[in-house]
Design an enzyme around this catalytic site. Sequence first.
Site, PDB file in Angstrom:
ATOM      1  N   ALA A 232       0.854  -3.199 -11.274  1.00 18.50           N
ATOM      2  CA  ALA A 232       0.642  -2.439 -10.031  1.00 18.50           C
ATOM      3  C   ALA A 232       1.000  -3.264  -8.809  1.00 18.50           C
ATOM      4  O   ALA A 232       0.353  -4.272  -8.521  1.00 18.50           O
ATOM      5  CB  ALA A 232      -0.795  -1.945  -9.913  1.00 18.50           C
TER       6      ALA A 232
ATOM      7  N   SER B 102      -1.142  -7.751  -9.998  1.00 16.36           N
ATOM      8  CA  SER B 102      -1.353  -8.537  -8.777  1.00 16.36           C
ATOM      9  C   SER B 102      -1.916  -7.689  -7.651  1.00 16.36           C
ATOM     10  O   SER B 102      -2.641  -8.170  -6.791  1.00 16.36           O
ATOM     11  CB  SER B 102      -0.028  -9.161  -8.327  1.00 16.36           C
ATOM     12  OG  SER B 102       0.892  -8.147  -7.900  1.00 16.36           O
ATOM     13  N   ASN B 103      -1.527  -6.396  -7.625  1.00 14.68           N
ATOM     14  CA  ASN B 103      -1.874  -5.474  -6.536  1.00 14.68           C
ATOM     15  C   ASN B 103      -1.214  -5.900  -5.220  1.00 14.68           C
ATOM     16  O   ASN B 103      -1.693  -5.550  -4.139  1.00 14.68           O
ATOM     17  CB  ASN B 103      -3.395  -5.356  -6.352  1.00 14.68           C
ATOM     18  CG  ASN B 103      -3.797  -4.059  -5.669  1.00 14.68           C
ATOM     19  OD1 ASN B 103      -3.252  -3.001  -5.961  1.00 14.68           O
ATOM     20  ND2 ASN B 103      -4.717  -4.125  -4.731  1.00 14.68           N
ATOM     21  N   TRP B 104      -0.125  -6.645  -5.299  1.00 10.12           N
ATOM     22  CA  TRP B 104       0.637  -7.034  -4.113  1.00 10.12           C
ATOM     23  C   TRP B 104       1.091  -5.789  -3.346  1.00 10.12           C
ATOM     24  O   TRP B 104       1.403  -4.799  -3.969  1.00 10.12           O
ATOM     25  CB  TRP B 104       1.858  -7.861  -4.559  1.00 10.12           C
ATOM     26  CG  TRP B 104       2.671  -8.405  -3.429  1.00 10.12           C
ATOM     27  CD1 TRP B 104       2.514  -9.602  -2.814  1.00 10.12           C
ATOM     28  CD2 TRP B 104       3.779  -7.766  -2.783  1.00 10.12           C
ATOM     29  NE1 TRP B 104       3.454  -9.751  -1.818  1.00 10.12           N
ATOM     30  CE2 TRP B 104       4.233  -8.629  -1.774  1.00 10.12           C
ATOM     31  CE3 TRP B 104       4.428  -6.526  -2.935  1.00 10.12           C
ATOM     32  CZ2 TRP B 104       5.309  -8.327  -0.939  1.00 10.12           C
ATOM     33  CZ3 TRP B 104       5.485  -6.209  -2.104  1.00 10.12           C
ATOM     34  CH2 TRP B 104       5.915  -7.103  -1.114  1.00 10.12           C
TER      35      TRP B 104
ATOM     36  N   TYR C 229     -10.841  -9.030  -5.480  1.00 15.26           N
ATOM     37  CA  TYR C 229     -11.120  -9.376  -4.081  1.00 15.26           C
ATOM     38  C   TYR C 229     -11.545  -8.163  -3.252  1.00 15.26           C
ATOM     39  O   TYR C 229     -12.167  -8.312  -2.199  1.00 15.26           O
ATOM     40  CB  TYR C 229      -9.879 -10.025  -3.440  1.00 15.26           C
ATOM     41  CG  TYR C 229      -8.672  -9.119  -3.418  1.00 15.26           C
ATOM     42  CD1 TYR C 229      -8.439  -8.254  -2.354  1.00 15.26           C
ATOM     43  CD2 TYR C 229      -7.756  -9.106  -4.471  1.00 15.26           C
ATOM     44  CE1 TYR C 229      -7.336  -7.405  -2.348  1.00 15.26           C
ATOM     45  CE2 TYR C 229      -6.663  -8.271  -4.482  1.00 15.26           C
ATOM     46  CZ  TYR C 229      -6.453  -7.428  -3.414  1.00 15.26           C
ATOM     47  OH  TYR C 229      -5.368  -6.583  -3.421  1.00 15.26           O
TER      48      TYR C 229
END
Length: 277
Positions: free
Chosen positions: A18, A231-233, A199
């Site tokens: 993702a 990572s969810n970058w 986070y």
Amino acid sequence: MNDRAPRLVVPAGAVDTAIHIYHASVPAVPGGPAVPGDFPESAYQAVQRRLGFNRVVVVQPNAYQDDNRVTLEAIRALGPGAKGVGVVKPGVTDTEIDRLTKGGIVGQRIFQLQWGAVGFDRMHEVMARVHPFGWFANVQLDGRELPRWQETIKRLPGRFVIDHIGKFLEPVAVDSAPFKALLHLVDTGRCWVRLAGAYETSKTGAPEYEDVSRLARALVKHAPERMIWASNWPHPSAPKGKVPDDANLLDLLLDWAPEEATRKKILVDNPAGLYGF
């Protein structure tokens, strides 16, 4: 950006399941949040090289609602190692679903939180349309509500993903009813959980995110064959000045999944089967 290489060396074929791509030139769609900035494919490719991934899943951002243009362009730009999760609404034509499928879209984003284009009120209607094209549901909600929604989610056709370690907006204990509801969904054999975004909900904070990490460890122990990682970058929801370091996020897997064979399942085998790599 920090350029430290992660301690964890990912195996060949690892999938970052993702990320979001934003083009500052493409405005947000009414109903979604503002576009957080310019985060193009080239910026992610630098992260991809740093972390060692060659496969990625581009997830449609809420900012663009059901305008999948940027996500489709990103899949094309990132090449054969890229797939996508898109968003369609009730009333979408089979022609459009087919076009998105041919463009690499394999799932539908269901977002039962603020800014979601499709929540649980329209989930089953939409999934009835896209499931015949091979799409699965990618579900994000406040995990504290899982006991309430568990049966609704179980009625989904085929496979589905629960996002962000359950996304318990207030961290819960492993013996709590909401976390047990998540384990029950995993036990259907059709549910994958994305280990990402610690986070976003942690109250204990970086770098260990211990209140969320204990949930991730319990999930990995319970069903390693149903876990995937992301990572969810570029971390659009992180406050400015508190954007997490992607190498640190990857290295959390050394704690969550200490066995190398388990990490290979999470990073390679599980997502390859789910996304069709």
